[in-house]
Write a protein that holds these residues in place. Structure first.
Motif, PDB file in Angstrom:
ATOM      1  N   ALA A   1     -14.617  76.593 -12.718  1.00 24.29           N
ATOM      2  CA  ALA A   1     -14.155  75.446 -11.920  1.00 24.29           C
ATOM      3  C   ALA A   1     -14.980  75.309 -10.644  1.00 24.29           C
ATOM      4  O   ALA A   1     -15.143  74.221 -10.103  1.00 24.29           O
ATOM      5  N   ARG A   2     -15.527  76.457 -10.188  1.00 19.78           N
ATOM      6  CA  ARG A   2     -16.341  76.430  -8.970  1.00 19.78           C
ATOM      7  C   ARG A   2     -17.745  75.864  -9.232  1.00 19.78           C
ATOM      8  O   ARG A   2     -18.512  75.666  -8.309  1.00 19.78           O
ATOM      9  N   ASP A   3     -18.031  75.648 -10.508  1.00 21.55           N
ATOM     10  CA  ASP A   3     -19.363  75.180 -10.869  1.00 21.55           C
ATOM     11  C   ASP A   3     -19.735  73.907 -10.119  1.00 21.55           C
ATOM     12  O   ASP A   3     -18.880  73.070  -9.856  1.00 21.55           O
ATOM     13  N   MET A   4     -21.022  73.782  -9.809  1.00 21.60           N
ATOM     14  CA  MET A   4     -21.504  72.566  -9.133  1.00 21.60           C
ATOM     15  C   MET A   4     -21.212  71.320  -9.967  1.00 21.60           C
ATOM     16  O   MET A   4     -21.110  70.224  -9.457  1.00 21.60           O
ATOM     17  N   GLN A   5     -21.110  71.507 -11.306  1.00 25.20           N
ATOM     18  CA  GLN A   5     -20.831  70.340 -12.150  1.00 25.20           C
ATOM     19  C   GLN A   5     -19.402  69.838 -11.982  1.00 25.20           C
ATOM     20  O   GLN A   5     -19.094  68.719 -12.352  1.00 25.20           O
ATOM     21  N   ASP A   6     -18.518  70.681 -11.476  1.00 25.17           N
ATOM     22  CA  ASP A   6     -17.121  70.283 -11.368  1.00 25.17           C
ATOM     23  C   ASP A   6     -16.687  69.990  -9.947  1.00 25.17           C
ATOM     24  O   ASP A   6     -15.796  69.192  -9.715  1.00 25.17           O
ATOM     25  N   THR A   7     -17.289  70.680  -8.982  1.00 25.54           N
ATOM     26  CA  THR A   7     -16.816  70.609  -7.600  1.00 25.54           C
ATOM     27  C   THR A   7     -17.909  70.049  -6.684  1.00 25.54           C
ATOM     28  O   THR A   7     -19.074  70.402  -6.824  1.00 25.54           O
ATOM     29  N   PHE A   8     -17.513  69.180  -5.772  1.00 27.97           N
ATOM     30  CA  PHE A   8     -18.453  68.660  -4.771  1.00 27.97           C
ATOM     31  C   PHE A   8     -18.483  69.623  -3.587  1.00 27.97           C
ATOM     32  O   PHE A   8     -17.553  69.638  -2.773  1.00 27.97           O
ATOM     33  N   PHE A   9     -19.525  70.416  -3.513  1.00 25.07           N
ATOM     34  CA  PHE A   9     -19.664  71.347  -2.387  1.00 25.07           C
ATOM     35  C   PHE A   9     -20.323  70.638  -1.211  1.00 25.07           C
ATOM     36  O   PHE A   9     -21.212  69.816  -1.395  1.00 25.07           O
ATOM     37  N   MET A  10     -19.896  70.970   0.001  1.00 25.10           N
ATOM     38  CA  MET A  10     -20.487  70.358   1.182  1.00 25.10           C
ATOM     39  C   MET A  10     -21.247  71.378   2.018  1.00 25.10           C
ATOM     40  O   MET A  10     -21.853  71.049   3.017  1.00 25.10           O
ATOM     41  N   SER A  11     -21.145  72.641   1.617  1.00 23.25           N
ATOM     42  CA  SER A  11     -21.942  73.671   2.293  1.00 23.25           C
ATOM     43  C   SER A  11     -22.060  74.858   1.350  1.00 23.25           C
ATOM     44  O   SER A  11     -21.415  74.896   0.298  1.00 23.25           O
ATOM     45  N   THR A  12     -22.877  75.829   1.720  1.00 24.39           N
ATOM     46  CA  THR A  12     -22.990  77.047   0.913  1.00 24.39           C
ATOM     47  C   THR A  12     -22.531  78.213   1.794  1.00 24.39           C
ATOM     48  O   THR A  12     -22.103  77.998   2.916  1.00 24.39           O
ATOM     49  N   GLY A  13     -22.583  79.416   1.251  1.00 25.99           N
ATOM     50  CA  GLY A  13     -22.212  80.566   2.077  1.00 25.99           C
ATOM     51  C   GLY A  13     -21.006  81.281   1.517  1.00 25.99           C
ATOM     52  O   GLY A  13     -20.618  81.083   0.354  1.00 25.99           O
ATOM     53  N   VAL A  14     -20.386  82.108   2.343  1.00 27.39           N
ATOM     54  CA  VAL A  14     -19.295  82.977   1.888  1.00 27.39           C
ATOM     55  C   VAL A  14     -18.044  82.162   1.525  1.00 27.39           C
ATOM     56  O   VAL A  14     -17.438  82.342   0.479  1.00 27.39           O
ATOM     57  N   ASN A  15     -17.647  81.267   2.402  1.00 29.83           N
ATOM     58  CA  ASN A  15     -16.447  80.454   2.140  1.00 29.83           C
ATOM     59  C   ASN A  15     -16.832  78.983   2.276  1.00 29.83           C
ATOM     60  O   ASN A  15     -16.499  78.344   3.265  1.00 29.83           O
ATOM     61  N   PRO A  16     -17.564  78.445   1.269  1.00 24.94           N
ATOM     62  CA  PRO A  16     -18.137  77.104   1.452  1.00 24.94           C
ATOM     63  C   PRO A  16     -17.084  75.995   1.603  1.00 24.94           C
ATOM     64  O   PRO A  16     -15.956  76.132   1.130  1.00 24.94           O
ATOM     65  N   VAL A  17     -17.512  74.929   2.271  1.00 25.06           N
ATOM     66  CA  VAL A  17     -16.655  73.750   2.436  1.00 25.06           C
ATOM     67  C   VAL A  17     -16.865  72.853   1.222  1.00 25.06           C
ATOM     68  O   VAL A  17     -17.982  72.705   0.732  1.00 25.06           O
ATOM     69  N   LEU A  18     -15.783  72.259   0.735  1.00 29.53           N
ATOM     70  CA  LEU A  18     -15.867  71.429  -0.471  1.00 29.53           C
ATOM     71  C   LEU A  18     -14.782  70.354  -0.446  1.00 29.53           C
ATOM     72  O   LEU A  18     -13.875  70.397   0.383  1.00 29.53           O
ATOM     73  N   LEU A  19     -14.908  69.382  -1.367  1.00 27.15           N
ATOM     74  CA  LEU A  19     -13.826  68.395  -1.528  1.00 27.15           C
ATOM     75  C   LEU A  19     -12.808  69.023  -2.468  1.00 27.15           C
ATOM     76  O   LEU A  19     -13.185  69.475  -3.559  1.00 27.15           O
ATOM     77  N   ARG A  20     -11.564  69.066  -2.081  1.00 31.02           N
ATOM     78  CA  ARG A  20     -10.572  69.775  -2.904  1.00 31.02           C
ATOM     79  C   ARG A  20     -10.511  69.160  -4.309  1.00 31.02           C
ATOM     80  O   ARG A  20     -10.596  67.942  -4.467  1.00 31.02           O
ATOM     81  N   THR A  21     -10.375  70.030  -5.294  1.00 30.58           N
ATOM     82  CA  THR A  21     -10.339  69.575  -6.693  1.00 30.58           C
ATOM     83  C   THR A  21      -8.902  69.477  -7.185  1.00 30.58           C
ATOM     84  O   THR A  21      -8.642  68.962  -8.261  1.00 30.58           O
ATOM     85  N   HIS A  22      -7.971  70.005  -6.409  1.00 28.61           N
ATOM     86  CA  HIS A  22      -6.541  69.862  -6.708  1.00 28.61           C
ATOM     87  C   HIS A  22      -5.764  70.061  -5.412  1.00 28.61           C
ATOM     88  O   HIS A  22      -6.297  70.576  -4.425  1.00 28.61           O
ATOM     89  N   THR A  23      -4.498  69.598  -5.395  1.00 24.17           N
ATOM     90  CA  THR A  23      -3.728  69.768  -4.156  1.00 24.17           C
ATOM     91  C   THR A  23      -2.992  71.110  -4.152  1.00 24.17           C
ATOM     92  O   THR A  23      -2.148  71.350  -3.293  1.00 24.17           O
ATOM     93  N   SER A  24      -3.359  72.000  -5.083  1.00 23.02           N
ATOM     94  CA  SER A  24      -2.798  73.361  -5.026  1.00 23.02           C
ATOM     95  C   SER A  24      -3.205  74.033  -3.719  1.00 23.02           C
ATOM     96  O   SER A  24      -2.536  74.968  -3.257  1.00 23.02           O
ATOM     97  N   SER A  25      -4.298  73.544  -3.109  1.00 22.95           N
ATOM     98  CA  SER A  25      -4.724  74.082  -1.813  1.00 22.95           C
ATOM     99  C   SER A  25      -3.626  73.884  -0.754  1.00 22.95           C
ATOM    100  O   SER A  25      -3.496  74.687   0.174  1.00 22.95           O
ATOM    101  N   VAL A  26      -2.835  72.833  -0.917  1.00 24.09           N
ATOM    102  CA  VAL A  26      -1.759  72.582   0.049  1.00 24.09           C
ATOM    103  C   VAL A  26      -0.614  73.582  -0.181  1.00 24.09           C
ATOM    104  O   VAL A  26       0.067  73.992   0.759  1.00 24.09           O
ATOM    105  N   GLN A  27      -0.454  73.985  -1.452  1.00 27.72           N
ATOM    106  CA  GLN A  27       0.540  75.038  -1.731  1.00 27.72           C
ATOM    107  C   GLN A  27       0.149  76.315  -0.970  1.00 27.72           C
ATOM    108  O   GLN A  27       0.995  76.996  -0.405  1.00 27.72           O
ATOM    109  N   VAL A  28      -1.156  76.605  -0.974  1.00 29.34           N
ATOM    110  CA  VAL A  28      -1.632  77.801  -0.265  1.00 29.34           C
ATOM    111  C   VAL A  28      -1.324  77.671   1.230  1.00 29.34           C
ATOM    112  O   VAL A  28      -0.798  78.598   1.861  1.00 29.34           O
TER     113      VAL A  28
END
Ligand code: DAH
Length: 341
Positions: free
Chosen positions: A147-174
């Protein structure tokens, strides 16, 4: 004679006219063949020679100012916009302001939220631009998960904890588990993005409502009951549900929820592809690894989670066949959803 001329001069100063016709009348009265000025010129022939010089001058002045006044009145009238000729017709009725309607996705999202509100769920929202930890890491996605693949997720940065456009709102559960006090009972509506080719069945942006319930002694039976209540409120009292085993990294066990097809009543049609069932959401018991990574004691607490696509629910509700319609803003499509909600 001198006095008459002076009186006339004063009168001419004061002259006003509103119409072409009035100006013409003034002209005839003053310098027409029988006009007062013309008459004075006739009389002038008979005045005494010693008076001629003085009277001649003021008489000329009278003629000049009468002609000038008439010309001035004409100019004034020409420059003044005529009510009837104006490009603004103030008697015309105004333009009607068309009343808009709510977007079908907004209507469906509100309906989903209000059903869960009735079951005691609060609404939690979070950022669309997220980091890897909230979208994947905390949800038990191993580092090499596809799911982290570049083909599935829009990454906005690289590195240890990259910034990305969320692919689901499960992030809000976190975020809810990080911030809220237990027990937690929330629904998380919001827009999500995935790197998908746009077609009738997929889009790179869509909307989800996810839910999370964490408390002591929460069981799979509670999950099933919540899902059944939701399905009945959304699709009608007679709807049936079925749970199929599935897999999500953040829930164990996990399931896909189907509802009996509301078009054919379960007999099988082209909407349900002959199966009699329509898939509406994913769900499961929150994986103890997820609880532990967010400092929730998994021996004391348990919980369930579910997530659904708003576009999909709206498609089933109104039999919309092409996902792209939601994003094109064609007024003919939007007008079909007049509602007071
Ligand atoms: N996040 C999943 C997706 O986007 C949907 C989902 C499944 C959410 C199961 C959940 C869940 O909370 O328990 O496909």
């Amino acid at each position: 004679m001198k006095e008459r001329i002076e009186k006339l001069l004063a009168e001419i100063e004061e002259l006003k006219a509103q119409k072409e016709q009035e100006i013409e009348e003034i002209r005839i009265k003053l310098i027409g063949k029988k006009g007062v000025v013309t008459q004075l010129f006739d009389e002038f022939r008979n005045v005494m020679p010693e008076e001629k010089k003085e009277l001649g001058q003021i008489l000329n002045k009278l003629k000049v100012s009468a002609t000038a006044k008439i010309e001035e009145l004409r100019q004034l009238l020409e420059n003044e916009p005529q009510a009837a000729e104006s490009e603004y017709d103030l008697t015309k009725p105004g333009d009607r302001l068309e009343l808009g309607a709510r977007h079908p996705i907004s209507i469906t999202r509100s309906e989903i939220i209000s059903i869960f509100n009735k079951l005691g769920y609060a609404v939690a929202e979070g950022p669309e631009i997220e980091d890897d930890w909230h979208v994947f890491g905390a949800l038990n996605f191993p580092p090499e998960h596809p799911a982290r693949d570049m083909q599935d997720t829009f990454f906005m940065s690289t590195g240890v904890n990259p910034v990305l456009l969320r692919t689901h709102t499960s992030s809000v559960q976190v975020r809810a588990m990080e911030q809220m006090k237990l027990p937690i009972r929330v629904v998380c509506p919001g827009r999500v993005s995935r790197n998908e080719a746009i077609s009738a069945r997929a889009h790179c942006i869509f909307h989800q409502v996810e839910g999370l319930y964490i408390d002591k002694n929460v069981s799979f039976a509670d999950l099933k009951q919540a899902v059944l209540l939701f399905a009945k409120e959304m699709f009608g009292e007679n709807v049936q549900i079925r749970l199929r085993p599935s897999y999500f990294p953040f829930t164990e066990p996990s399931a896909e929820v189907d509802v009996s097809c509301n078009i054919c009543g379960g007999k099988g049609c082209n909407i349900c592809k002959g199966t009699g069932w329509l898939e509406i959401m994913g769900c499961g018991m929150v994986d103890p690894n997820v609880l532990e990574s967010l400092n929730i004691d998994s021996k004391e607490y348990s919980g369930f989670a579910f997530g659904m696509g708003v576009e999909r629910i709206a498609m089933l509700k109104w039999q919309i066949r092409d996902l792209r319609l939601y994003f094109e803003n064609d007024i003919r499509f939007l007008k079909e959803f007049q509602t007071s909600v």
